[in-house]
Design a protein around this motif. Structure first.
Motif, PDB file in Angstrom:
ATOM      1  N   UNK A 125       6.489   8.844   8.185  1.00  0.00           N
ATOM      2  CA  UNK A 125       7.775   8.454   7.606  1.00  0.00           C
ATOM      3  C   UNK A 125       8.452   7.286   8.279  1.00  0.00           C
ATOM      4  N   UNK A 126       7.739   6.598   9.193  1.00  0.00           N
ATOM      5  CA  UNK A 126       8.352   5.472   9.895  1.00  0.00           C
ATOM      6  C   UNK A 126       8.767   4.337   8.981  1.00  0.00           C
ATOM      7  N   UNK A 127       8.027   4.144   7.858  1.00  0.00           N
ATOM      8  CA  UNK A 127       8.341   3.022   6.965  1.00  0.00           C
ATOM      9  C   UNK A 127       9.664   3.244   6.238  1.00  0.00           C
ATOM     10  N   UNK A 238      -2.711   3.254   1.683  1.00  0.00           N
ATOM     11  CA  UNK A 238      -1.885   2.764   0.576  1.00  0.00           C
ATOM     12  C   UNK A 238      -2.807   2.574  -0.626  1.00  0.00           C
ATOM     13  N   UNK A 239      -2.269   2.575  -1.849  1.00  0.00           N
ATOM     14  CA  UNK A 239      -3.138   2.400  -3.033  1.00  0.00           C
ATOM     15  C   UNK A 239      -3.800   1.024  -3.029  1.00  0.00           C
ATOM     16  N   UNK A 240      -5.095   1.006  -3.371  1.00  0.00           N
ATOM     17  CA  UNK A 240      -5.814  -0.270  -3.496  1.00  0.00           C
ATOM     18  C   UNK A 240      -5.737  -0.738  -4.935  1.00  0.00           C
ATOM     19  N   UNK A 241      -5.672  -2.044  -5.146  1.00  0.00           N
ATOM     20  CA  UNK A 241      -5.579  -2.590  -6.503  1.00  0.00           C
ATOM     21  C   UNK A 241      -6.981  -2.901  -7.024  1.00  0.00           C
ATOM     22  N   UNK A 242      -7.091  -2.903  -8.345  1.00  0.00           N
ATOM     23  CA  UNK A 242      -8.400  -2.981  -8.997  1.00  0.00           C
ATOM     24  C   UNK A 242      -9.158  -4.260  -8.644  1.00  0.00           C
ATOM     25  N   UNK A 243      -8.454  -5.378  -8.579  1.00  0.00           N
ATOM     26  CA  UNK A 243      -9.117  -6.651  -8.254  1.00  0.00           C
ATOM     27  C   UNK A 243      -9.785  -6.583  -6.877  1.00  0.00           C
ATOM     28  N   UNK A 244      -9.104  -5.937  -5.918  1.00  0.00           N
ATOM     29  CA  UNK A 244      -9.651  -5.799  -4.563  1.00  0.00           C
ATOM     30  C   UNK A 244     -10.910  -4.928  -4.588  1.00  0.00           C
ATOM     31  N   UNK A 245     -10.861  -3.828  -5.343  1.00  0.00           N
ATOM     32  CA  UNK A 245     -12.023  -2.936  -5.439  1.00  0.00           C
ATOM     33  C   UNK A 245     -13.202  -3.658  -6.086  1.00  0.00           C
ATOM     34  N   UNK A 428       4.114  -1.994   6.795  1.00  0.00           N
ATOM     35  CA  UNK A 428       3.833  -1.500   8.142  1.00  0.00           C
ATOM     36  C   UNK A 428       2.351  -1.676   8.464  1.00  0.00           C
ATOM     37  N   UNK A 429       1.913  -1.169   9.630  1.00  0.00           N
ATOM     38  CA  UNK A 429       0.525  -1.365  10.084  1.00  0.00           C
ATOM     39  C   UNK A 429      -0.483  -0.734   9.132  1.00  0.00           C
ATOM     40  N   UNK A 430      -0.050   0.282   8.370  1.00  0.00           N
ATOM     41  CA  UNK A 430      -0.964   0.944   7.432  1.00  0.00           C
ATOM     42  C   UNK A 430      -0.931   0.298   6.044  1.00  0.00           C
ATOM     43  N   UNK A 431      -0.168  -0.791   5.923  1.00  0.00           N
ATOM     44  CA  UNK A 431      -0.117  -1.497   4.650  1.00  0.00           C
ATOM     45  C   UNK A 431       0.895  -0.936   3.677  1.00  0.00           C
ATOM     46  N   UNK A 432       1.697   0.044   4.114  1.00  0.00           N
ATOM     47  CA  UNK A 432       2.684   0.641   3.214  1.00  0.00           C
ATOM     48  C   UNK A 432       3.963  -0.197   3.205  1.00  0.00           C
ATOM     49  N   UNK A 433       4.528  -0.328   2.022  1.00  0.00           N
ATOM     50  CA  UNK A 433       5.758  -1.100   1.851  1.00  0.00           C
ATOM     51  C   UNK A 433       6.933  -0.367   2.484  1.00  0.00           C
ATOM     52  N   UNK A 434       7.800  -1.126   3.166  1.00  0.00           N
ATOM     53  CA  UNK A 434       9.062  -0.568   3.660  1.00  0.00           C
ATOM     54  C   UNK A 434      10.066  -0.664   2.507  1.00  0.00           C
ATOM     55  N   UNK A 435      10.147   0.422   1.727  1.00  0.00           N
ATOM     56  CA  UNK A 435      10.953   0.398   0.497  1.00  0.00           C
ATOM     57  C   UNK A 435      12.449   0.178   0.739  1.00  0.00           C
TER      58      UNK A 435
END
Length: 453
Positions: A125-127, A238-245, A428-435
């Motif tokens: 929950x840091x983000x 974090x969710x990956x986007x289709x283009x990246x996959x 953050x470091x895990x790629x999650x957005x700081x909402x």
């Protein structure tokens, strides 16, 4: 069940840390263990904050605390003043390791019984700006490892770790290697980007990445080739986007997208690399130590798992066997989990329900942006106005150009009403957005724009 000390003895003369001193790990862990045992004779086991920056010392301290059955709180040494005030008020530690306190920092804790004995507190929950600690035990972490090795049919897990050890994603890489007698490489992502890479047989190793890291590696041909050598590339955080996959699949990266969280001690659902390379785009099948069902009314995911946390410190959950999460999804006929979005992120605009993940995916497919996040901003007319905060690939790209690409991809109500271009997004470091931070940026920007107009 084997305990930390049993595993530690197995590593006494075993060079399992690649690029680090395995004997140093054993010596520090043993020395700290005996010091903790002595302290525990005088009172109940001390509460420990663990914020060591140096990886070998962090891991050795962690094992010493677990072996001595001391409550240990894993912490990020780079937290700011606000976060550390939260943590010290909540924990009231007896011992602090790290934070420039020297090898053996004694706190001024009130050594009470509020810390659950023999527990491992992992931050989450840091983000959102408010730190919580999920209460785990040696048994919950071991259950996660057991599920992993059964699912992938491995005897020993060799891990290549570039994620923070205080976070569940880094810690569990260590746990898999430590419990199964595998090898462990610990390095930083910056070292990888600079191509300072240990000389190992990568096909024997698993590596864990978050989507933004995978994106950076795939931008450099030599690092793409390097990544393709791994047996398994776990992708989570974090969710990956289709283009990246699609790009990873094109380069034959043996990707294993995962679904899990701090509360489940890492993944409980994983797509196997062969399934990924054969064209599947979902979170995969359920690992043997977990059960996942879908709430019939809401579509929310319900989890039961041997690796499930016991609560958030200092409160234990009343019903720990049914963990209902914010994520919405479905299981297909073959038992593969598909994530649709998060109920808390759902935006209601003009009476229509919109899930940001769908809109973000469509915007990414335009190939006109580097990164994007879609949020809802309070609006008198719409209730919430759909707002896209993005990083353009080309500063000269117009909003009209992006919207034109979206017209045949999205319903009209799903096309953002506001567009805000930024040089970078707060992740953050895990790629999650700081909402909360992004919400403030957007509201300030829109208020300023309306004031100027």
């Amino acid at each position: 069940m084997k305990q930390p000390l049993d595993y530690l003895q197995n590593f006494k003369n075993h060079a399992w840390l690649i690029g680090d001193d395995s004997q140093e790990f054993y010596q520090i862990a043993t020395e700290l263990y005996f010091q903790l045992i002595e302290l525990s004779k005088k009172a109940i086991p001390p509460k420990i904050i663990l914020a060591e920056r140096e990886p070998v010392r962090f891991l050795a301290s962690f094992i010493a605390a677990c072996a001595a059955k001391c409550p240990v709180f894993l912490c990020n040494p780079d937290w700011g003043k606000n976060e550390w005030e939260q943590v010290f008020n909540l924990v009231q530690p007896d011992i602090v390791w790290g934070l420039e306190t020297g090898d053996w920092g004694l706190g001024t804790g009130n050594n009470n019984l509020s810390a659950i004995s023999n527990s491992i507190m992992i931050p989450t929950g840091g983000s959102s700006g408010k730190i919580k600690f999920a209460i785990h035990t040696w048994e919950t972490l071991t259950a996660s490892v057991q599920g992993f090795i059964e699912y992938f049919q491995l005897n020993a897990v060799n891990s290549f770790c570039v994620l923070p050890l205080y976070h569940v994603s880094g810690l569990m890489q260590f746990m898999r290697s430590f419990i199964t007698g595998g090898k462990l490489v610990i390095t930083s992502f910056k070292e990888i980007e600079s191509q300072r890479i240990p000389n190992i047989n990568h096909s024997d190793f698993c590596i864990s990445l978050v989507p933004t890291q995978l994106q950076k590696l795939l931008q450099k041909p030599e690092l793409t080739t390097w990544l393709s050598q791994f047996e398994t590339v776990l992708l989570g955080g974090a969710p990956a986007w289709e283009e990246l996959l699609e790009k990873a699949r094109f380069h034959h990266i043996r990707l294993a997208p995962t679904y899990g969280m701090t509360e489940t001690a890492s993944q409980i659902v994983t797509l196997k690399p062969d399934d990924f390379l054969n064209g599947k785009n979902n979170s995969g099948q359920i690992l043997p130590h977990a059960q996942v069902t879908i709430d019939n009314l809401t579509g929310n995911i319900l989890i039961k798992a041997k690796s499930l946390a016991l609560g958030y410190y200092p409160q234990l959950w009343e019903n720990p066997n049914n963990f209902l999460v914010d994520d919405i999804g479905f299981l297909d006929a073959e038992g593969y989990l598909h994530i649709i979005g998060r109920s808390s992120n759902k935006i209601i605009s003009g009476g229509e329900n919109i899930y940001p993940i769908e809109v973000e995916s469509a915007i990414r497919k335009t190939n006109l942006i580097i990164d994007v996040c879609v949020i809802g901003i309070p609006d008198k007319h719409w209730g919430q106005a759909l707002t896209a905060i993005y990083i353009p690939k080309n500063p000269n790209t117009s909003i009209l150009e992006i919207e034109t690409h979206l017209k045949d991809k999205l319903s009209k109500f799903k096309i953002p009403k506001h567009w805000i271009s930024l040089p970078n997004l707060p992740r953050n470091a895990q790629g999650k957005i700081n909402h909360p931070e992004l919400q403030k940026i957007a509201e300030d920007f829109l208020a300023h724009s309306s004031h100027n107009s």
